[in-house]
Design an enzyme around this catalytic site. Structure first.
Site, PDB file in Angstrom:
ATOM      1  N   ARG A  95       0.900  -1.153  -0.017  1.00 46.35           N
ATOM      2  CA  ARG A  95      -0.067  -0.078   0.020  1.00 46.35           C
ATOM      3  C   ARG A  95       0.941   1.192   0.027  1.00 46.35           C
ATOM      4  O   ARG A  95       1.820   1.164   0.804  1.00 46.35           O
ATOM      5  CB  ARG A  95      -0.911  -0.123   1.261  1.00 46.35           C
ATOM      6  CG  ARG A  95      -1.969   1.086   1.317  1.00 46.35           C
ATOM      7  CD  ARG A  95      -2.880   0.961   2.588  1.00 46.35           C
ATOM      8  NE  ARG A  95      -3.684   2.074   2.626  1.00 46.35           N
ATOM      9  CZ  ARG A  95      -3.839   2.641   3.784  1.00 46.35           C
ATOM     10  NH1 ARG A  95      -2.979   2.670   4.722  1.00 46.35           N
ATOM     11  NH2 ARG A  95      -4.897   3.812   3.930  1.00 46.35           N
ATOM     12  N   GLU A 189      -9.556   7.240   4.745  1.00 41.52           N
ATOM     13  CA  GLU A 189     -10.161   7.617   6.143  1.00 41.52           C
ATOM     14  C   GLU A 189     -11.316   8.570   6.189  1.00 41.52           C
ATOM     15  O   GLU A 189     -11.374   9.512   6.954  1.00 41.52           O
ATOM     16  CB  GLU A 189      -9.129   7.564   7.505  1.00 41.52           C
ATOM     17  CG  GLU A 189      -8.266   6.483   7.770  1.00 41.52           C
ATOM     18  CD  GLU A 189      -7.435   6.806   8.931  1.00 41.52           C
ATOM     19  OE1 GLU A 189      -7.288   5.775   9.589  1.00 41.52           O
ATOM     20  OE2 GLU A 189      -7.288   7.792   9.309  1.00 41.52           O
ATOM     21  N   GLU A 296      -5.411  -0.820   7.824  1.00 43.58           N
ATOM     22  CA  GLU A 296      -4.372  -0.234   8.809  1.00 43.58           C
ATOM     23  C   GLU A 296      -4.526  -1.128   9.761  1.00 43.58           C
ATOM     24  O   GLU A 296      -5.828  -1.199  10.416  1.00 43.58           O
ATOM     25  CB  GLU A 296      -4.554   1.251   8.871  1.00 43.58           C
ATOM     26  CG  GLU A 296      -4.217   2.085   7.750  1.00 43.58           C
ATOM     27  CD  GLU A 296      -4.195   3.586   8.134  1.00 43.58           C
ATOM     28  OE1 GLU A 296      -3.848   3.769   9.254  1.00 43.58           O
ATOM     29  OE2 GLU A 296      -4.446   4.344   7.186  1.00 43.58           O
TER      30      GLU A 296
END
Length: 395
Positions: A95, A189, A296
């Site tokens: 990522r 997010e 995450e």
């Protein structure tokens, strides 16, 4: 609905102002911007294999850490290219974050991302490209619009076109170099409305938010069609409990054309413990029939601080039964992976496992605020935690 854990805000507020930079005497720092626009040689790309579960690593900091002098050792103490260390361990997904025009750093810009994708693909690993749509960290408390787009902040149609063009052109440029990612995050997010200035506006204006998100998604779909490939779209929310209300509202407002539900999960900032996090994950998986991945997470292997930069994850980040040890770190990852698999999820990514301590500095101190939660000890040798990726070799 504004459901953000205040302790998590402390973490992301810290990340918002992190400004790691190498010493001015480091002659290698500009290498990221000088990388040539060369295709990855076909001979360097390992043939694709079917992947049932993604064992991922967010390696966004690696180029910077190496420019700062970091060298990484595998479990045997042999110094190797860190991408080789992860690949050999079993990592199958890298990522990488992308900022629009980060004039405060030479990293996580287009040239830096291009270098990272090239490194990952040359090792045969898949790539998840994380568009922050900001010049700096985007997170649940901050979705700062790129400065270049600020004049159109109140013109939703014009702003949507800027977002579409930027997403399309970035991916198209990567495609011309045989560096297209395999998955694309449309935002990072994105608990709150994207492309705002300053303090977030609540409640979410879904007329605006859905228009902008759908423009980003359309850009990815159009690139897929133009290049006869199948890029997958991910929408990323911090903490599973926030995913419950966010995806419900998104669906109700026409945001439906995505492939992955991506979640950040840190037990310290979540309402759900490791024992019951399967509940929201199951609900999300069964309700929306999308692929699901934790993109995450992290866990400390020690509570010691290797430098003068305060550790973000302390004793309050520990889960009962999982001590701050290398074995505890590995056990946490294996247990979370088992939970994800049991609910039908398909991936787990460790956040910044290579953000080790170097001579670089934040605005507070020299070193790393993550050095006790990486997958490398204070001598930059791989911890037992990296054995988490061995599961990929046995699947």
């Amino acid at each position: 609905m504004k459901l953000i854990n205040t302790r998590y805000i402390l973490f992301i507020s810290l990340l918002t102002v992190l400004n790691i930079s190498c010493n001015s005497n480091n002659n290698n720092q500009q290498n990221n911007n000088d990388i040539q626009d060369e295709d990855v040689a076909d001979d360097d790309i390992i043939p694709e294999e079917t992947i049932n579960f993604y064992y991922g690593a967010d390696l966004s900091y690696v180029n910077e850490m190496e420019d700062c002098g970091a060298a990484y050792k595998n479990s045997n103490g042999t110094t190797l290219d860190v991408y080789d260390i992860f690949k050999n361990a079993g990592t199958n997904l890298v990522r990488v974050r992308l900022w629009h025009n980060p004039d405060w750093t030479n990293y996580s810009n287009y040239n830096d991302v291009k270098k990272s994708i090239q490194r990952a693909k040359s090792k045969g690993m898949k790539v998840l490209l994380d568009f922050h749509y900001s010049d700096t960290w985007a997170d649940p408390s901050k979705q700062e619009i790129p400065s270049a787009w600020l004049n159109d902040i109140n013109n939703t149609e014009a702003l949507g076109n800027l977002l579409y063009d930027y997403t399309y052109e970035t991916l198209n440029n990567l495609a011309s170099l045989n560096l297209l990612p395999d998955m694309v995050q449309v935002g990072n997010e994105i608990n709150g409305m994207i492309l705002q200035q300053g303090e977030l506006e609540w409640p979410i204006d879904w007329t605006r938010n859905s228009f902008l998100l759908n423009k980003g998604i359309k850009a990815v779909r159009d690139i897929s069609e133009a290049h006869h490939t199948d890029l997958e779209v991910m929408l990323h929310i911090a903490q599973p409990e926030n995913g419950l209300w966010w995806f419900e509202q998104a669906i109700q407002n026409g945001v439906t054309d995505y492939d992955w539900i991506g979640l950040s999960y840190y037990p310290i900032w979540s309402e759900y413990s490791l024992e019951n996090v399967h509940i929201p994950l199951t609900t999300l998986k069964e309700t929306y029939n999308k692929k699901l991945m934790i993109v995450e997470t992290a866990y400390p292997f020690t509570l010691n601080n290797g430098d003068s930069a305060n550790n973000i994850l302390g004793s309050d980040a520990l889960v009962n039964g999982y001590p701050a040890s290398q074995q505890g770190q590995l056990d946490y990852l294996n247990q979370l992976r088992s939970i994800i698999e049991n609910v039908g999820g398909q991936g787990l990514i460790y956040w910044e496992p290579a953000w080790v301590s170097t001579d670089c500095s934040t605005i507070w101190a020299q070193g790393s605020h993550w050095d006790n939660a990486t997958l490398f000890d204070n001598n930059n040798q791989a911890t037992l935690g990296i054995q988490f990726y061995n599961n990929a070799l046995n699947d």
